[in-house]
Design an enzyme around this catalytic site. Structure first.
Site: not given
Ligand code: CTP
Length: 404
Positions: A212, A280, A290, A309-310
């Site tokens: 992201n 997520d 590859k 989820d930390i």
């Protein structure tokens, strides 16, 4: 502010050495005694005469100078100051310090000192980003050296990027916070903090990944702000281009699973701030080789599995839960409502909620408008730079521990 304080300023080789002349002036204005050591490289950029005139003291240059050694041996030189400042700190001097070499006056002083050390790195971007320099930086920080900068911008070599020496007044502020902060301004002294920052990269195959747009600016600024208030900070960071914050132990990771493991390894802690934009999902069964087009025209199907989820994991630890866990909620609508829901769902103590809707410029930008959501209610903070948000949050955390 600095009356009665003695600073040993080491000027190593680099065009930024001209700014060190101004630094001497600024320190003298504030009442500090400044004694200078000029390396052979430094003397290519500023003259001993300018340095002596501004510092109103002798300038020391040579390890094997009979005159210097009889007036003031290098051991005394390293011990008589309250703080050693290396500005500019060249890649070469940083490497010597990290390796413990002592083949000239500056490096010998650094090895012989028992005083705090502040460095202001300055170099070409590629030199700063080189794994060797980054490795040396981490070693120096682990050895207790504080660093300020380098900043981003136009460099003397014509390139643009990280490598500019911090401005003299920023260095003065760091010096004041070390020398004066030793007595007064360390409300988080003795507290351990873990901060997550940046994106995570989730591998698809050895060359591709899902990620992201997080820059890591806000998380890195929070780590730096907590460290300035005296906390012992571990920064667990996904891939980013931010300079390592001064006085912070950085653990570089790539994936969410690695981020959780690094956080767990950094426990116990009093404070956790999860500012990372964790992916997520990760790809189920990362390909070992590859992935190739098979000629059928059909794209491969990627199966995703949910990442740990930390924030929720650390908030819900049974035994050893950090006493203050803070999460972020980046929302595009109903910012406070969603933030409150997230606080309840994840079980953290505070949520810093911000609007990242289109047009806010928050993703990658320098400013942030946040709401602090606690069990007591919601505080709406004005729009501030990410650095100012970090400072305000760190002070709020310090107040929490002062009251609690
Ligand atoms: N977070 C985390 N680990 C994850 C996902 C998120 O630690 N795997 C943390 C982030 O660092 C941030 C907070 O949780 O502090 C909010 O993250 P967000 O992704 O917005 O939460 P979600 O649970 O994914 O909520 P939603 O999908 O509804 O936005």
């Amino acid at each position: 502010m600095l009356t009665g304080k003695h600073i040993l300023l080491i000027i190593s080789g680099g065009i930024a050495a001209y700014k060190s002349l101004d630094l001497i002036r600024r320190l003298k204005e504030r009442g500090a005694g400044v004694r200078c050591v000029l390396t052979a490289g430094g003397a290519q950029f500023v003259t001993p005469l300018s340095v002596a005139a501004l510092s109103e003291d002798a300038v020391f240059q040579d390890l094997f100078s009979l005159k210097d050694e009889s007036e003031m041996g290098h051991i005394r030189l390293s011990r008589e100051a309250d703080l050693l400042v290396v500005a500019p700190a060249s890649a070469d001097l940083m490497a010597k310090m990290a390796a413990g070499l002592a083949d000239d006056l500056a490096s010998t002083i650094m090895l012989a000192t028992d005083k705090p050390v502040l460095i202001a790195p300055a170099m070409n971007t590629k030199m700063w980003e080189h794994p060797a320099t980054q490795r040396n930086m981490r070693t120096l920080q682990d050895d207790g050296v504080t660093a300020i900068g380098p900043g981003q911008g136009d460099l003397a070599c014509g390139e643009v990027g990280a490598g500019r020496m911090s401005e003299p007044l920023q260095i003065v502020a760091a010096i004041e916070s070390i020398l004066i902060g030793q007595v007064t301004a360390a409300p988080l002294q003795g507290r351990r903090a873990i901060v997550t920052s940046g994106p995570t990269y989730e591998a698809i195959d050895p060359v591709r990944f899902l990620a992201n747009r997080s820059s890591g600016k806000q998380g890195h600024a929070i780590a730096a702000a907590l460290a300035r208030l005296g906390a012992d900070v571990v920064l667990v960071a996904g891939p980013n281009n931010q300079p390592s914050p001064p006085g912070v132990a950085v653990r570089d990771i790539e994936s969410a699973v690695q981020m959780l493991a690094a956080c767990e390894a950094a426990l116990p802690a009093d404070i956790v701030v999860c500012a990372a934009a964790v992916a997520d999902w990760r790809v189920a069964g990362e390909a070992e080789q590859k992935m190739k087009k098979d000629g059928s025209g059909q794209p491969p199907a990627l199966a995703l599995v949910e990442n740990p989820d930390i924030l929720a994991t650390l908030s819900q630890l049974n035994g050893g839960r950090p006493s203050l866990v803070v999460g972020f909620a980046a929302e595009t609508e109903k910012v406070v409502d969603h933030g409150q829901g997230k606080r309840r769902r994840k079980g953290c103590d505070w949520i810093v909620a911000n609007d990242v809707g289109p047009g806010t410029g928050v993703m990658g930008g320098d400013e942030n408008t946040v709401h602090l959501i606690t069990s007591q209610g919601v505080e709406d903070w004005p729009t501030m730079s990410k650095d100012a948000v970090a400072d305000a949050l760190a002070r709020r955390i310090a107040d929490h521990f002062a009251v609690g």
